[in-house]
Design a protein around this motif. Structure first.
Motif, PDB file in Angstrom:
ATOM      1  N   ALA A   1       0.829  -1.206   0.000  1.00 49.87           N
ATOM      2  CA  ALA A   1       0.000   0.000   0.000  1.00 49.87           C
ATOM      3  C   ALA A   1       0.864   1.258   0.000  1.00 49.87           C
ATOM      4  N   ARG A   2       1.944   1.232   0.766  1.00 54.79           N
ATOM      5  CA  ARG A   2       2.832   2.395   0.836  1.00 54.79           C
ATOM      6  C   ARG A   2       3.525   2.635  -0.505  1.00 54.79           C
ATOM      7  N   ASP A   3       4.008   1.585  -1.120  1.00 51.67           N
ATOM      8  CA  ASP A   3       4.662   1.737  -2.415  1.00 51.67           C
ATOM      9  C   ASP A   3       3.685   2.240  -3.471  1.00 51.67           C
ATOM     10  N   GLU A   4       2.491   1.692  -3.468  1.00 54.34           N
ATOM     11  CA  GLU A   4       1.472   2.123  -4.425  1.00 54.34           C
ATOM     12  C   GLU A   4       1.158   3.607  -4.240  1.00 54.34           C
ATOM     13  N   ARG A   5       1.148   4.029  -3.013  1.00 58.67           N
ATOM     14  CA  ARG A   5       0.794   5.432  -2.699  1.00 58.67           C
ATOM     15  C   ARG A   5       1.946   6.398  -2.986  1.00 58.67           C
ATOM     16  N   GLU A   6       3.185   5.987  -2.746  1.00 65.53           N
ATOM     17  CA  GLU A   6       4.296   6.934  -2.744  1.00 65.53           C
ATOM     18  C   GLU A   6       5.117   6.975  -4.023  1.00 65.53           C
TER      19      GLU A   6
ATOM     20  N   SER B   1       6.337   7.613  -7.561  1.00 63.11           N
ATOM     21  CA  SER B   1       5.925   8.450  -8.693  1.00 63.11           C
ATOM     22  C   SER B   1       6.784   8.192  -9.932  1.00 63.11           C
TER      23      SER B   1
ATOM     24  N   ARG C   1       8.385   2.248 -10.314  1.00 64.85           N
ATOM     25  CA  ARG C   1       7.086   1.574 -10.194  1.00 64.85           C
ATOM     26  C   ARG C   1       7.123   0.210 -10.889  1.00 64.85           C
TER      27      ARG C   1
ATOM     28  N   ASN D   1      -2.474  -1.156 -11.570  1.00 63.13           N
ATOM     29  CA  ASN D   1      -1.280  -0.584 -12.192  1.00 63.13           C
ATOM     30  C   ASN D   1      -1.178  -0.835 -13.686  1.00 63.13           C
TER      31      ASN D   1
END
Length: 519
Positions: free
Chosen positions: A334-339, A341, A346, A373
């Motif tokens: 969740a953190r990687d998906e959110r942060e 850019s 990615r 994604n």
């Protein structure tokens, strides 16, 4: 298995529609990369290198490859790398450029990514470890640029008992053995060679000696070429117990902890090894170390999952892991998906998170992350192949074949399309062997595409075609589909007549389906 590779290079890469044109970009904008797709391109680069008395750094990669994207996100975009690049000629070979696979054969590179440094006269000096931290790679590159001798020569001197400088031993310890491709040592002999080098390394350089032993254990894969005695077990235990030492060998611990435990289990079941809690504690610290890249922190958490899975079969779909560990996996994804850019990061990290969620038994969450994604990825077909792999493991045949078909339809570049296409045919043969029309149609399409690619019977591409041929042979066992194989052979004959006879390419083409026709 190294779970980093399971997330990337070993993902089921599968292939309907006409081929899309690949548009590979340069690895970074801060370096004057020379794009190369043919011998003439590389020859011109070496002419320039000799005129300027500079080495050549060749980067071999692919647009979709997560570790390649990790290099772009963490090494190639650095200013200190750009500064170093003034001292060499940077050559980029994208495996999907027409003709690139022939270059891959010339330089003995196949796995993505591979970084090779050549002297101006074309002799290979070393291969740099893409999995190592950027600072380590830069230091090794600087050392090689300052007059480093070829790794082959270093190995010969080390085995002969000749004295090597400390930086030369370090060059051996950090050589990219995983992508050596037989240039220095045959794969079957790699672990034994690393063990011999470790035994010969100077005792005063404990860090280099330890790294050689760690790489030897990982390379052995439990086959017994490396004997783990009490002294070696104590060496590894000491590294795992010391946060500073574990940090210095982070790339090995992050990606190969479970392999090390299996190698050092001392005859007992790996899950009962006293190293498991020790390694898990070291990995917890590495997963929380902000000085490591996201991918490496993810790898540390992934190794914790792999240690927790030691008691279950490798291919188990349902696993029961500690709730706290599952929560960490969820939180990281969740953190990687959110942060994240950066598009390169990615592609490297989110695909790894999806793989990690699946390994933790969180299949629905893995699917959801991948689907979210698809529109964010520059290579969505890679994510589609992961979705197909998830569905396949869960027994959802129609979903699996649907995703594999979409992955092929969206895939770009001649080598990638042959790889994804071969995987799609393999899935059809395994999951829907009765669908002869679709199997034959897709195989025929791949043969036609191979006929339009000058490099189809070289490197990774020919291996994709050979795997395709082997799968079709199995499908035709007992002559069950002899008529279809006869039609495909006729189609292949037309392709082979146009293939260059040089380097045995035409003969390779001609015999591709012969075992099937005889079956």
């Amino acid at each position: 298995m190294k779970h980093a590779l399971a997330a990337c290079c070993l993902a089921v890469c599968l292939v309907g529609a006409g081929p899309a044109a690949a548009a590979p970009g340069l690895p970074s904008k801060n370096v004057a990369w020379v794009p190369a797709a043919a011998d003439a391109d590389v020859d011109r680069a070496f002419v320039r290198a000799r005129a300027e008395n500079k080495p050549v750094l060749l980067y071999w990669g692919a647009t979709w490859c997560p570790p390649c994207n990790q290099l772009k996100a963490t090494l190639f975009n650095r200013q200190d790398f750009a500064v170093q690049a003034r001292n060499f000629v940077a050559v980029h070979v994208d495996g999907d450029r027409p003709g690139a696979q022939k270059l891959g054969k010339r330089f003995g590179v196949s796995a993505y990514p591979t970084l090779v440094l050549f002297a101006p006269d074309g002799h290979e000096i070393t291969r740099l470890p893409g999995e190592a931290e950027p600072e380590q790679v830069l230091a090794l590159l600087q050392q090689a640029l300052a007059g480093g001798r070829p790794v082959k020569a270093l190995v010969a001197d080390a085995l002969a008992g000749r004295t090597l400088a400390a930086n030369e031993w370090r060059a051996l310890a950090f050589y990219a053995w995983d992508v050596d491709d037989g240039r220095v040592v045959a794969l079957s002999e790699r672990a034994a060679l690393l063990a011999r080098l470790a035994a010969a390394a100077p005792a005063a350089d404990d860090e280099t000696t330890t790294r050689l032993w760690l790489k030897a254990l990982v390379a052995d894969e439990g086959k017994g070429a490396v004997k783990a005695d009490a002294a070696l077990r104590e060496r590894v235990r000491r590294v795992a117990a010391d946060p500073a030492l574990a940090r210095r060998h982070a790339d090995v611990f992050v990606w190969s902890a479970a392999d090390l435990v299996r190698a050092l289990a001392d005859g007992q079941a790996p899950e009962r090894s006293p190293l498991v809690p020790l390694f898990d504690a070291a990995l917890q610290k590495l997963a929380a170390d902000a000085s490591l890249s996201r991918a490496d922190r993810q790898g540390a958490l992934g190794s914790r999952v792999e240690l927790a899975r030691l008691a279950v079969p490798e291919d188990a779909v349902k696993v029961e892991l500690a709730p706290a560990l599952l929560q960490l996996v969820r939180e990281q994804a969740a953190r990687d998906e959110r942060e994240i850019s950066d598009g390169y990061e990615r592609q490297a990290v989110i695909t790894g998170d999806a793989h990690l969620l699946a390994r933790a038994g969180l299949w629905a969450e893995s699917d959801a992350l991948l689907k979210a994604n698809l529109t964010k990825s520059h290579s969505p077909y890679y994510l589609m192949s992961q979705l197909g792999g998830n569905a396949r493991k869960l027994g959802r045949t129609d979903d699996a074949l649907g995703w594999y078909r979409q992955a092929f339809e969206k895939s770009e570049g001649p080598a990638t399309r042959l790889q994804w296409g071969g995987g799609y045919v393999a899935a059809l043969i395994e999951l829907a062997p009765q669908d002869g029309a679709r199997i034959e149609k897709t195989a025929a399409q791949l043969l036609d595409e191979a006929g339009r690619d000058a490099g189809a019977f070289q490197g990774r591409s020919v291996r994709s075609l050979q795997r395709l041929g082997a799968k079709l042979a199995a499908w035709n066992q007992g002559g069950r589909h002899a008529a279809a194989l006869k039609r495909l052979q006729a189609r292949l004959d037309g392709v082979c007549r146009k293939v260059d006879a040089a380097d045995g390419a035409r003969e390779t083409c001609r015999t591709l389906l012969q075992p099937r026709a005889a079956g």
